[in-house]
Design a protein around this motif. Structure first.
Motif, PDB file in Angstrom:
ATOM      1  N   LYS A  17      -6.875 -17.234   8.605  1.00 23.78           N
ATOM      2  CA  LYS A  17      -5.980 -16.670   9.605  1.00 23.78           C
ATOM      3  C   LYS A  17      -4.530 -17.026   9.261  1.00 23.78           C
ATOM      4  CE  LYS A  17      -9.221 -16.657  13.502  1.00 23.78           C
ATOM      5  NZ  LYS A  17      -9.460 -17.131  14.905  1.00 23.78           N
ATOM      6  N   HIS A  18      -3.683 -16.022   9.304  1.00 27.44           N
ATOM      7  CA  HIS A  18      -2.275 -16.253   8.964  1.00 27.44           C
ATOM      8  C   HIS A  18      -1.433 -15.116   9.537  1.00 27.44           C
ATOM      9  CE1 HIS A  18      -3.661 -13.412   5.954  1.00 27.44           C
ATOM     10  NE2 HIS A  18      -2.387 -13.122   5.670  1.00 27.44           N
ATOM     11  N   ALA A  19      -0.129 -15.342   9.594  1.00 25.70           N
ATOM     12  CA  ALA A  19       0.793 -14.298  10.057  1.00 25.70           C
ATOM     13  C   ALA A  19       1.114 -13.409   8.862  1.00 25.70           C
ATOM     14  CB  ALA A  19       2.067 -14.927  10.617  1.00 25.70           C
ATOM     15  N   CYS A  20       0.389 -12.314   8.736  1.00 25.29           N
ATOM     16  CA  CYS A  20       0.503 -11.456   7.555  1.00 25.29           C
ATOM     17  C   CYS A  20       1.699 -10.513   7.693  1.00 25.29           C
ATOM     18  CB  CYS A  20      -0.774 -10.653   7.368  1.00 25.29           C
ATOM     19  SG  CYS A  20      -0.769  -9.664   5.856  1.00 25.29           S
ATOM     20  N   SER A  21       2.523 -10.474   6.664  1.00 28.12           N
ATOM     21  CA  SER A  21       3.692  -9.598   6.666  1.00 28.12           C
ATOM     22  C   SER A  21       3.460  -8.315   5.875  1.00 28.12           C
ATOM     23  CB  SER A  21       4.894 -10.331   6.061  1.00 28.12           C
ATOM     24  OG  SER A  21       5.192 -11.490   6.794  1.00 28.12           O
ATOM     25  N   CYS A  22       2.279  -8.165   5.311  1.00 28.36           N
ATOM     26  CA  CYS A  22       1.975  -6.984   4.506  1.00 28.36           C
ATOM     27  C   CYS A  22       1.880  -5.749   5.412  1.00 28.36           C
ATOM     28  CB  CYS A  22       0.666  -7.187   3.755  1.00 28.36           C
ATOM     29  SG  CYS A  22       0.208  -5.788   2.711  1.00 28.36           S
ATOM     30  N   ASN A  23       2.693  -4.734   5.150  1.00 27.62           N
ATOM     31  CA  ASN A  23       2.670  -3.508   5.958  1.00 27.62           C
ATOM     32  C   ASN A  23       2.504  -2.259   5.103  1.00 27.62           C
ATOM     33  OD1 ASN A  23       5.161  -3.339   4.730  1.00 27.62           O
ATOM     34  ND2 ASN A  23       6.332  -3.581   6.625  1.00 27.62           N
ATOM     35  N   TRP A  24       2.132  -2.431   3.848  1.00 30.86           N
ATOM     36  CA  TRP A  24       1.940  -1.275   2.965  1.00 30.86           C
ATOM     37  C   TRP A  24       0.911  -1.615   1.903  1.00 30.86           C
ATOM     38  CZ3 TRP A  24       2.993   3.614   3.370  1.00 30.86           C
ATOM     39  CH2 TRP A  24       2.881   4.444   2.255  1.00 30.86           C
ATOM     40  N   THR A  25      -0.087  -0.752   1.743  1.00 29.20           N
ATOM     41  CA  THR A  25      -1.165  -1.017   0.792  1.00 29.20           C
ATOM     42  C   THR A  25      -1.296   0.074  -0.263  1.00 29.20           C
ATOM     43  OG1 THR A  25      -2.745   0.059   2.304  1.00 29.20           O
ATOM     44  CG2 THR A  25      -2.498  -2.339   2.472  1.00 29.20           C
ATOM     45  N   ALA A  26      -0.579   1.189  -0.100  1.00 27.09           N
ATOM     46  CA  ALA A  26      -0.669   2.276  -1.081  1.00 27.09           C
ATOM     47  C   ALA A  26       0.275   2.007  -2.247  1.00 27.09           C
ATOM     48  CB  ALA A  26      -0.350   3.610  -0.412  1.00 27.09           C
ATOM     49  N   SER A  27       0.444   2.995  -3.117  1.00 25.55           N
ATOM     50  CA  SER A  27       1.287   2.815  -4.299  1.00 25.55           C
ATOM     51  C   SER A  27       2.764   2.799  -3.922  1.00 25.55           C
ATOM     52  CB  SER A  27       1.035   3.950  -5.301  1.00 25.55           C
ATOM     53  OG  SER A  27       1.483   5.183  -4.770  1.00 25.55           O
ATOM     54  N   ALA A  28       3.584   2.200  -4.794  1.00 23.73           N
ATOM     55  CA  ALA A  28       5.021   2.137  -4.541  1.00 23.73           C
ATOM     56  C   ALA A  28       5.645   3.527  -4.559  1.00 23.73           C
ATOM     57  CB  ALA A  28       5.689   1.246  -5.594  1.00 23.73           C
ATOM     58  N   LYS A  29       5.105   4.420  -5.396  1.00 19.65           N
ATOM     59  CA  LYS A  29       5.659   5.770  -5.507  1.00 19.65           C
ATOM     60  C   LYS A  29       5.513   6.554  -4.211  1.00 19.65           C
ATOM     61  CE  LYS A  29       5.508   9.947  -8.342  1.00 19.65           C
ATOM     62  NZ  LYS A  29       4.870  10.627  -9.506  1.00 19.65           N
ATOM     63  N   SER A  30       4.439   6.307  -3.478  1.00 18.64           N
ATOM     64  CA  SER A  30       4.206   7.049  -2.242  1.00 18.64           C
ATOM     65  C   SER A  30       4.913   6.432  -1.037  1.00 18.64           C
ATOM     66  CB  SER A  30       2.702   7.131  -1.957  1.00 18.64           C
ATOM     67  OG  SER A  30       2.173   5.831  -1.745  1.00 18.64           O
ATOM     68  N   MET A  31       5.569   5.280  -1.217  1.00 21.30           N
ATOM     69  CA  MET A  31       6.197   4.594  -0.090  1.00 21.30           C
ATOM     70  C   MET A  31       7.375   5.386   0.480  1.00 21.30           C
ATOM     71  SD  MET A  31       7.881   0.779   0.095  1.00 21.30           S
ATOM     72  CE  MET A  31       6.379   0.002  -0.468  1.00 21.30           C
ATOM     73  N   GLU A  32       8.270   5.874  -0.397  1.00 24.06           N
ATOM     74  CA  GLU A  32       9.461   6.577   0.078  1.00 24.06           C
ATOM     75  C   GLU A  32       9.114   7.846   0.862  1.00 24.06           C
ATOM     76  OE1 GLU A  32      13.469   8.760  -1.690  1.00 24.06           O
ATOM     77  OE2 GLU A  32      12.467   7.224  -2.873  1.00 24.06           O
TER      78      GLU A  32
END
Length: 237
Positions: A17-32
């Motif tokens: 258990k932790h305070a997870c800051s991850c908010n994106w799991t797909a590829s970097a190219k699809s982020m924008e």
């Protein structure tokens, strides 16, 4: 993926258990494209209408926006990215043509191009005509240049060209003419350029607080750092 999840995956165990800051799991190219669509949808949900996006020459984002948000949104090219794209093509050409290895020569061609574009905003017909005058100007043919050229002055020398003389390489001239033909075909876009300078300034501010190459205070501290160091007329969410 956060470090806790990455370590747990290596061990084949569930993450603690932790305070997870991850908010994106797909590829970097699809982020924008995903971020653009999400922000536009949030704006439209408040009852506001978006007609134009000022952006770089990436076609992926505008295609996703038209497909998922509003097909009537149009794209306006950014002047800074347009300049960088033009300069990049000159750099590529320098592998073939020795004259373009000279930074001053490339800078001179770039200034002629951007001056022409900026002086003809909203005038696509005039822009088309003026773009076709640049290559002859570089080769000492000034009879059609018009008021922006200083060739009518006695003793005029193009200071940034080799030895203060016009270009003479004919294969280079053909290549430059082909390059400008590409931009002549985009005069409707070039005549209505926008600017993303405010966004670039903000990106620089974020990069100064959270450099990509190092980890300083952690991701969770970033929103507070930005609030403390951002002008009050900019809202940070």
């Amino acid at each position: 993926m956060s470090r806790v999840f990455r370590d747990a995956k290596k061990k084949g165990a569930p993450p603690r258990k932790h305070a997870c800051s991850c908010n994106w799991t797909a590829s970097a190219k699809s982020m924008e494209p995903a971020m653009a669509c999400e922000m536009l949808q949030d704006i439209m949900n408040t009852g506001k209408q978006v007609n134009t996006l000022v952006m770089d020459n990436d076609s992926t984002t505008i295609a996703r926006v038209k497909a998922t948000v509003d097909p009537n949104i149009r794209k306006k090219c950014d002047s800074n990215h347009t300049r960088k794209g033009f300069t990049g093509k000159l750099v590529d050409m320098s592998n073939t043509f020795k004259a373009l290895k000279n930074v001053k020569v490339r800078g001179h061609v770039e200034r002629c191009f951007m001056y022409c574009v900026k002086q003809n905003q909203g005038k696509s017909t005039q822009l088309e005509e003026d773009l076709q005058k640049i290559v002859p100007h570089l080769y000492g043919e000034h009879d059609k240049c018009g008021v922006w050229c200083r060739s009518e002055k006695s003793g005029y020398k193009p200071r940034n060209l080799p030895y203060g003389k016009p270009l003479t390489d004919q294969p280079l001239r053909v290549a430059l003419e082909d390059l400008f033909k590409v931009y002549v075909g985009k005069v409707e876009e070039l005549a209505t350029l926008g600017s993303t300078q405010t966004n670039e300034n903000f990106n620089h501010m974020v990069a100064s607080k959270a450099p990509k190459r190092i980890s300083t205070r952690g991701v969770r501290c970033l929103p507070e750092d930005l609030r403390l160091n951002t002008p009050q007329n900019w809202q940070i969410h």
